[in-house]
Design a protein around this motif. Structure first.
Motif, PDB file in Angstrom:
ATOM      1  N   VAL A  51     -13.020   4.341  -5.678  1.00 50.39           N
ATOM      2  CA  VAL A  51     -13.453   4.641  -4.320  1.00 50.39           C
ATOM      3  C   VAL A  51     -14.955   4.409  -4.135  1.00 50.39           C
ATOM      4  N   ASP A  52     -15.738   4.793  -5.123  1.00 48.94           N
ATOM      5  CA  ASP A  52     -17.185   4.606  -5.015  1.00 48.94           C
ATOM      6  C   ASP A  52     -17.531   3.110  -4.994  1.00 48.94           C
TER       7      ASP A  52
ATOM      8  N   PHE B 193     -12.599  -3.203   7.122  1.00 44.55           N
ATOM      9  CA  PHE B 193     -12.442  -2.701   5.762  1.00 44.55           C
ATOM     10  C   PHE B 193     -11.826  -1.305   5.818  1.00 44.55           C
ATOM     11  N   VAL B 194     -10.857  -1.054   4.981  1.00 47.47           N
ATOM     12  CA  VAL B 194     -10.293   0.286   4.815  1.00 47.47           C
ATOM     13  C   VAL B 194     -10.114   0.549   3.321  1.00 47.47           C
ATOM     14  N   ILE B 195     -10.076   1.815   2.966  1.00 51.58           N
ATOM     15  CA  ILE B 195      -9.851   2.206   1.571  1.00 51.58           C
ATOM     16  C   ILE B 195      -8.481   2.889   1.482  1.00 51.58           C
ATOM     17  N   PRO B 196      -7.544   2.270   0.778  1.00 51.49           N
ATOM     18  CA  PRO B 196      -6.197   2.839   0.674  1.00 51.49           C
ATOM     19  C   PRO B 196      -6.196   4.235   0.055  1.00 51.49           C
ATOM     20  N   LYS B 197      -5.208   5.000   0.419  1.00 50.93           N
ATOM     21  CA  LYS B 197      -5.080   6.377  -0.069  1.00 50.93           C
ATOM     22  C   LYS B 197      -5.045   6.443  -1.591  1.00 50.93           C
TER      23      LYS B 197
ATOM     24  N   LEU C 141       0.821  -1.214   0.000  1.00 48.06           N
ATOM     25  CA  LEU C 141       0.000   0.000   0.000  1.00 48.06           C
ATOM     26  C   LEU C 141       0.854   1.263   0.000  1.00 48.06           C
ATOM     27  N   LEU C 142       2.116   1.133   0.357  1.00 46.33           N
ATOM     28  CA  LEU C 142       3.024   2.280   0.312  1.00 46.33           C
ATOM     29  C   LEU C 142       3.410   2.629  -1.123  1.00 46.33           C
ATOM     30  N   ASP C 143       3.232   1.673  -2.010  1.00 46.39           N
ATOM     31  CA  ASP C 143       3.587   1.861  -3.423  1.00 46.39           C
ATOM     32  C   ASP C 143       2.550   2.761  -4.094  1.00 46.39           C
ATOM     33  N   ASP C 144       2.993   3.882  -4.638  1.00 42.86           N
ATOM     34  CA  ASP C 144       2.075   4.831  -5.282  1.00 42.86           C
ATOM     35  C   ASP C 144       1.341   4.226  -6.472  1.00 42.86           C
ATOM     36  N   SER C 145       1.875   3.143  -7.034  1.00 40.31           N
ATOM     37  CA  SER C 145       1.224   2.511  -8.182  1.00 40.31           C
ATOM     38  C   SER C 145       0.270   1.401  -7.756  1.00 40.31           C
ATOM     39  N   SER C 146       0.065   1.253  -6.450  1.00 42.74           N
ATOM     40  CA  SER C 146      -0.812   0.207  -5.943  1.00 42.74           C
ATOM     41  C   SER C 146      -2.208   0.308  -6.563  1.00 42.74           C
ATOM     42  N   GLN C 147      -2.772  -0.842  -6.931  1.00 37.68           N
ATOM     43  CA  GLN C 147      -4.091  -0.872  -7.558  1.00 37.68           C
ATOM     44  C   GLN C 147      -5.188  -1.358  -6.596  1.00 37.68           C
ATOM     45  N   TYR C 148      -4.859  -1.466  -5.337  1.00 39.41           N
ATOM     46  CA  TYR C 148      -5.853  -1.963  -4.375  1.00 39.41           C
ATOM     47  C   TYR C 148      -6.876  -0.885  -4.035  1.00 39.41           C
TER      48      TYR C 148
ATOM     49  N   LEU D 249      -4.424   5.779   4.405  1.00 42.35           N
ATOM     50  CA  LEU D 249      -5.848   5.514   4.225  1.00 42.35           C
ATOM     51  C   LEU D 249      -6.638   6.756   3.837  1.00 42.35           C
ATOM     52  N   GLN D 250      -7.718   6.528   3.099  1.00 45.59           N
ATOM     53  CA  GLN D 250      -8.692   7.584   2.829  1.00 45.59           C
ATOM     54  C   GLN D 250      -9.755   7.557   3.921  1.00 45.59           C
ATOM     55  N   GLU D 251     -10.399   8.691   4.110  1.00 42.08           N
ATOM     56  CA  GLU D 251     -11.513   8.716   5.052  1.00 42.08           C
ATOM     57  C   GLU D 251     -12.716   8.018   4.422  1.00 42.08           C
ATOM     58  N   ILE D 252     -13.464   7.317   5.277  1.00 43.25           N
ATOM     59  CA  ILE D 252     -14.683   6.646   4.839  1.00 43.25           C
ATOM     60  C   ILE D 252     -15.826   7.659   4.771  1.00 43.25           C
TER      61      ILE D 252
END
Length: 282
Positions: free
Chosen positions: A201-202, A192-196, A2-9, A28-31
């Motif tokens: 996102v939706d 559950f979390v949403i990576p930065k 998740l630290l990788d800026d190219s992460s597709q998660y 993480l992004q805010e929910i």
């Protein structure tokens, strides 16, 4: 990853204290709770926790405990009620520990009367010293399917996750007994979390909300043997599941148990240092 800026998660499922750690590191992004129409199905005992006040970054998914597992075919379950019982010399070479530094040290800290979330180097050292005296009894460390050493007859007692004990029973090892130790069990919760860097996102919000539907949360919980924080889902479950103490412990058990929390990087380095020494014997 998740630290990788190219992460597709677009979604990740960290356990308890990692939510706090990841949020603090800006991963993480805010929910957006306005997109979660089923959020109200969650038991308030598992929301607005210390690791994520107001569920700013995470949504509870499943929760469970780490406690004692005893194969009744080899050991009388009535004689094992405490973490301290694992130190009994008659269990030489028969004990399984989870391959998790925080859980194993948490267990040892509890036997010494300390918090399993201690960040005190002296207390961590004391836990290490006590664990060195347990090593003659330890047959293996396991971090995958912790039920398997019991099913395969490799170990007779030790630690396990409650859902693994339930699955072992379902798979035929009905003699495996799961117990909450007298010093207190170790609690954890997957979230559950949403990576930065998430792109969809939706869609991530929609998937979380889908799994918050009672009928879906019920399926997940019953399939994998862990407890659901979804109260509406629990009400749909068979009474044998609702009333199974291995899945849903009593309030008295929960009062003595402790959720894992982030101890900070400095303390974690101390844990890791002693963990490496413990496993290598040096």
């Amino acid at each position: 990853k998740l630290l990788d800026d190219s992460s597709q998660y677009d979604l990740a499922v960290p356990s308890t204290y990692y939510v706090e750690k990841m949020a603090n590191e800006g991963l993480l992004q805010e929910i957006d709770q306005s997109k979660l129409s089923n959020f109200s199905n969650l038991d308030t005992s598992f929301t607005n926790t210390k690791v994520d006040p107001e569920n700013k970054y995470s949504i509870p998914y499943m929760w469970g405990s780490t406690g004692l597992a005893i194969n009744g075919d080899s050991v009388d379950p009535a004689t094992v009620n405490s973490w301290n019982d694992l130190w009994n010399p008659e269990y030489k070479g028969q004990v399984m520990l989870t391959n998790d530094v925080r859980e194993v040290f948490g267990m040892a800290l509890l036997t010494l009367g300390y918090s399993g979330n201690s960040s005190n180097p002296d207390e961590i050292k004391a836990a290490y010293d006590k664990l060195t005296t347990l090593m003659p009894n330890v047959k293996t460390f396991n971090s995958d399917a912790t039920r398997m050493p019991y099913i395969e007859g490799e170990t007779a007692l030790g630690m396990t996750w409650n859902g693994e004990a339930v699955m072992a029973n379902d798979e035929g090892l009905t003699s495996l007994v799961y117990k909450y130790p007298s010093e207190g069990a170790i609690l954890w919760m997957d979230n559950f979390v949403i990576p930065k860097n998430a792109k969809q996102v939706d869609a991530a919000h929609k998937f979380i909300d889908y799994l918050l539907r009672p009928e879906n949360a019920k399926i997940v919980s019953e399939e994998i043997g862990y407890a659901s924080p979804n109260m509406a889902a629990r009400e749909l479950m068979d009474k044998s599941v609702q009333n199974n103490p291995a899945i849903y412990p009593s309030k008295e058990v929960l009062a003595k148990a402790e959720f894992q929390e982030d101890v900070g990087d400095e303390a974690l380095q101390v844990y890791q240092q002693y963990w490496d020494k413990l496993k290598t014997g040096r």
